[in-house]
Design a protein around this motif. Structure first.
Motif, PDB file in Angstrom:
ATOM      1  N   GLY A  21       0.822  -1.213   0.000  1.00  8.77           N
ATOM      2  CA  GLY A  21       0.000   0.000   0.000  1.00  8.77           C
ATOM      3  C   GLY A  21       0.853   1.259   0.000  1.00  8.77           C
ATOM      4  N   GLY A  22       1.919   1.250   0.806  1.00 14.79           N
ATOM      5  CA  GLY A  22       2.836   2.389   0.817  1.00 14.79           C
ATOM      6  C   GLY A  22       3.471   2.603  -0.546  1.00 14.79           C
ATOM      7  N   PHE A  23       3.827   1.506  -1.205  1.00 11.40           N
ATOM      8  CA  PHE A  23       4.392   1.600  -2.549  1.00 11.40           C
ATOM      9  C   PHE A  23       3.368   2.182  -3.522  1.00 11.40           C
ATOM     10  CE2 PHE A  23       4.831  -0.250  -6.785  1.00 11.40           C
ATOM     11  CZ  PHE A  23       6.091   0.221  -7.135  1.00 11.40           C
ATOM     12  N   LEU A  24       2.155   1.651  -3.484  1.00 15.91           N
ATOM     13  CA  LEU A  24       1.127   2.084  -4.435  1.00 15.91           C
ATOM     14  C   LEU A  24       0.746   3.547  -4.242  1.00 15.91           C
ATOM     15  CD1 LEU A  24      -1.148  -1.084  -4.512  1.00 15.91           C
ATOM     16  CD2 LEU A  24       0.493  -0.334  -6.248  1.00 15.91           C
ATOM     17  N   THR A  25       0.774   4.039  -3.007  1.00 20.29           N
ATOM     18  CA  THR A  25       0.444   5.454  -2.785  1.00 20.29           C
ATOM     19  C   THR A  25       1.499   6.383  -3.370  1.00 20.29           C
ATOM     20  OG1 THR A  25       1.520   5.521  -0.611  1.00 20.29           O
ATOM     21  CG2 THR A  25      -0.841   4.979  -0.663  1.00 20.29           C
ATOM     22  N   GLN A  26       2.687   5.864  -3.620  1.00 21.35           N
ATOM     23  CA  GLN A  26       3.771   6.685  -4.162  1.00 21.35           C
ATOM     24  C   GLN A  26       3.953   6.518  -5.674  1.00 21.35           C
ATOM     25  OE1 GLN A  26       6.043   8.882  -2.338  1.00 21.35           O
ATOM     26  NE2 GLN A  26       4.207   8.750  -1.085  1.00 21.35           N
ATOM     27  N   MET A  27       3.081   5.754  -6.316  1.00 19.58           N
ATOM     28  CA  MET A  27       3.221   5.503  -7.758  1.00 19.58           C
ATOM     29  C   MET A  27       3.175   6.792  -8.581  1.00 19.58           C
ATOM     30  SD  MET A  27       3.624   2.240  -8.619  1.00 19.58           S
ATOM     31  CE  MET A  27       2.951   2.117 -10.236  1.00 19.58           C
ATOM     32  N   LYS A  28       2.249   7.674  -8.273  1.00 17.92           N
ATOM     33  CA  LYS A  28       2.150   8.938  -9.010  1.00 17.92           C
ATOM     34  C   LYS A  28       3.423   9.766  -8.797  1.00 17.92           C
ATOM     35  CE  LYS A  28      -0.820  12.917  -9.738  1.00 17.92           C
ATOM     36  NZ  LYS A  28      -2.044  13.612  -9.335  1.00 17.92           N
ATOM     37  N   ALA A  29       3.887   9.815  -7.566  1.00 17.22           N
ATOM     38  CA  ALA A  29       5.120  10.548  -7.265  1.00 17.22           C
ATOM     39  C   ALA A  29       6.315   9.909  -7.966  1.00 17.22           C
ATOM     40  CB  ALA A  29       5.348  10.602  -5.759  1.00 17.22           C
ATOM     41  N   GLY A  31       6.295   8.514 -10.877  1.00 12.26           N
ATOM     42  CA  GLY A  31       6.249   8.984 -12.258  1.00 12.26           C
ATOM     43  C   GLY A  31       6.836  10.378 -12.403  1.00 12.26           C
ATOM     44  N   GLN A  32       6.740  11.168 -11.343  1.00  8.41           N
ATOM     45  CA  GLN A  32       7.282  12.526 -11.354  1.00  8.41           C
ATOM     46  C   GLN A  32       8.701  12.597 -10.792  1.00  8.41           C
ATOM     47  OE1 GLN A  32       4.317  14.403  -8.944  1.00  8.41           O
ATOM     48  NE2 GLN A  32       2.794  14.456 -10.586  1.00  8.41           N
ATOM     49  N   VAL A  94      13.647   9.187  -3.884  1.00  8.67           N
ATOM     50  CA  VAL A  94      14.363   7.938  -4.135  1.00  8.67           C
ATOM     51  C   VAL A  94      14.355   7.704  -5.641  1.00  8.67           C
ATOM     52  CG1 VAL A  94      14.382   5.454  -3.707  1.00  8.67           C
ATOM     53  CG2 VAL A  94      13.655   7.009  -1.906  1.00  8.67           C
ATOM     54  N   ASP A  95      15.456   7.223  -6.169  1.00  9.78           N
ATOM     55  CA  ASP A  95      15.569   6.927  -7.589  1.00  9.78           C
ATOM     56  C   ASP A  95      14.416   6.030  -8.049  1.00  9.78           C
ATOM     57  OD1 ASP A  95      17.102   6.791 -10.135  1.00  9.78           O
ATOM     58  OD2 ASP A  95      17.244   4.661  -9.577  1.00  9.78           O
ATOM     59  N   LYS A  96      13.880   6.327  -9.247  1.00 12.08           N
ATOM     60  CA  LYS A  96      12.754   5.557  -9.788  1.00 12.08           C
ATOM     61  C   LYS A  96      13.059   4.069  -9.861  1.00 12.08           C
ATOM     62  CE  LYS A  96      10.759   8.950 -12.958  1.00 12.08           C
ATOM     63  NZ  LYS A  96      10.413   9.190 -14.355  1.00 12.08           N
TER      64      LYS A  96
END
Length: 117
Positions: A21-29, A31-32, A94-96
């Motif tokens: 869940g923590g990973f998924l909440t940062q998916m949009k970020a 991408g940026q 953190v690096d993509k």
């Protein structure tokens, strides 16, 4: 013993939900290029580690069959995840690739748990 095992399985699932869940909440970020490891990811990984060890112990104590190769691979993946999240937890970005690796390893860990019988 079954109630105790089921309790720790529930906690283990809560840990994986927190990590993923923590990973998924940062998916949009991600991408940026601004993704970061949130505390829920660290707490989820630690919860998974502790409950996983307890579950193996409970199964061994109950004379259940434990696939040590499967558990070893899952443990190795989790240690890599935990190490990356712990070391980079205070960084603003953190690096993509690194962030994506944690998501990939987390997903792999889930599929190993579910599909490897």
């Amino acid at each position: 013993m079954d109630v105790l095992t089921h309790f720790f399985v529930g906690l283990h699932i809560i840990g994986i939900a927190s990590l993923l869940g923590g990973f998924l909440t940062q998916m949009k970020a991600m991408g940026q290029g601004a993704a970061r490891f949130v505390p829920a990811m660290l707490h989820g990984a630690v919860t998974m580690l502790v409950t996983g060890i307890v579950l193996v112990g409970l199964n061994e104590a109950d004379d259940q069959s434990v696939n040590h190769l499967k558990i070893g691979i899952k443990l190795a993946l989790l240690i890599v995840i935990l190490g990356l999240v712990y070391v980079k937890r205070d960084e603003e970005k953190v690096d993509k690739g690194l962030f994506g690796l944690v998501g990939l390893l987390t997903t792999a860990n889930i599929f190993i748990a579910v599909l490897w019988t």
